[in-house]
Design a protein around this motif. Structure first.
Motif, short mmCIF file in Angstrom:
data_model
loop_
_atom_site.label_atom_id
_atom_site.label_comp_id
_atom_site.label_asym_id
_atom_site.label_seq_id
_atom_site.Cartn_x
_atom_site.Cartn_y
_atom_site.Cartn_z
N LEU A 79 -16.23 -10.34 -38.96
CA LEU A 79 -15.60 -11.63 -38.72
C LEU A 79 -16.26 -12.35 -37.55
CD1 LEU A 79 -13.50 -13.66 -39.51
CD2 LEU A 79 -11.80 -12.41 -38.17
N SER A 80 -16.71 -11.62 -36.54
CA SER A 80 -17.38 -12.25 -35.41
C SER A 80 -18.69 -12.90 -35.86
CB SER A 80 -17.65 -11.25 -34.29
OG SER A 80 -18.63 -10.30 -34.66
N VAL A 81 -19.44 -12.21 -36.75
CA VAL A 81 -20.67 -12.80 -37.30
C VAL A 81 -20.35 -14.08 -38.05
CG1 VAL A 81 -22.55 -12.46 -38.95
CG2 VAL A 81 -21.87 -10.59 -37.44
N THR A 82 -19.27 -14.04 -38.84
CA THR A 82 -18.88 -15.21 -39.63
C THR A 82 -18.47 -16.37 -38.73
OG1 THR A 82 -18.08 -13.74 -41.39
CG2 THR A 82 -17.30 -16.02 -41.42
N LEU A 83 -17.67 -16.10 -37.71
CA LEU A 83 -17.21 -17.17 -36.81
C LEU A 83 -18.36 -17.79 -36.03
CD1 LEU A 83 -13.88 -15.72 -35.38
CD2 LEU A 83 -14.15 -17.69 -36.88
N ILE A 84 -19.24 -16.95 -35.47
CA ILE A 84 -20.37 -17.48 -34.72
C ILE A 84 -21.28 -18.28 -35.63
CG2 ILE A 84 -22.41 -16.88 -33.35
CD1 ILE A 84 -19.69 -16.48 -31.94
N GLY A 85 -21.52 -17.75 -36.85
CA GLY A 85 -22.36 -18.48 -37.80
C GLY A 85 -21.75 -19.83 -38.17
N ALA A 86 -20.45 -19.86 -38.38
CA ALA A 86 -19.78 -21.12 -38.71
C ALA A 86 -19.86 -22.10 -37.55
CB ALA A 86 -18.32 -20.86 -39.09
N GLY A 87 -19.65 -21.58 -36.35
CA GLY A 87 -19.71 -22.45 -35.17
C GLY A 87 -21.09 -23.06 -34.97
#
Length: 207
Positions: free
Chosen positions: A157-165
């Motif tokens: 989820l951290s990878v997903t959030l940082i990627g989205a940001g």
């Protein structure tokens, strides 16, 4: 005790770093010259290599300073475990911190220099890895204290959030008339917080 000469040297270094960061973000690393930095900073051209050795040394110093600014802008992590009622407020703080990073001129620098960071043997590749590791690790530690849905790890989820940001930030830089970063971050917050809140009291997944 700091001498007047040391203070003046520090002030000059800060002016050079600030000017170089702005110029690297605006023009790119290769197109920026010592003469450009000298004109923008008001510091003589000959002083720049005296402070930083070379153009590459100046670039690394700019990135190091930017990493420190990013670390300073990260929101405080929660305690051992966040209660469900704290999740929504926590995401507001987390994504609010992301919005604050977007507003910093130095954040644009990372987009401008990305292609150079990906080149084989790039001197700034390691700094970029460090930046992304810092952001992911902070986000992961925060998420590990939340009740995540089964099968969803804090690391993923951290990878997903940082990627989205990062994606939102890049789209905003390219088309600010079409992309509202605040609304986009709010939509991201709604999606992720809703999934976390729906997990209820389930124990948080490991990273």
């Amino acid at each position: 005790m700091t001498t007047r000469r040391e203070q003046t040297s520090h002030e000059s270094s800060e002016l050079i770093l600030r000017a170089a960061a702005e110029l690297f973000a605006e023009k790119g690393y290769r197109q920026t010259t010592f003469a450009d930095v000298a004109e923008r900073s008001g510091i003589s051209r000959g002083s720049i290599p005296w402070h930083f050795g070379s153009k590459e040394g100046l670039l690394l110093a700019v990135l190091e300073r930017s990493v420190d600014l990013i670390r300073g802008g990260l929101v405080e992590e929660p305690g051992e475990r966040a209660e469900p009622e704290e999740v929504a407020a926590g995401f507001d703080r987390l994504l609010g911190g992301a919005g604050a990073l977007f507003a910093q001129p130095t954040t644009k620098l990372f987009v401008t220099l990305l292609v150079e960071a990906l080149e084989p043997g790039s001197p700034i590749h390691g700094r970029y890895v460090e930046i992304h590791n810092t952001l992911r690790d902070h986000c992961r530690r925060w998420l590990e204290r939340l009740p995540l849905p089964p099968g969803l790890s804090a690391e993923t989820l951290s990878v997903t959030l940082i990627g989205a940001g990062i994606g939102i930030h890049q789209q905003w830089l390219l088309a600010p008339e079409r992309v509202d970063p605040k609304q986009s971050l709010a939509a991201l917050r709604t999606l992720v917080a809703g999934a976390v809140l729906s997990a209820g009291g389930e124990p948080p997944a490991g990273g």
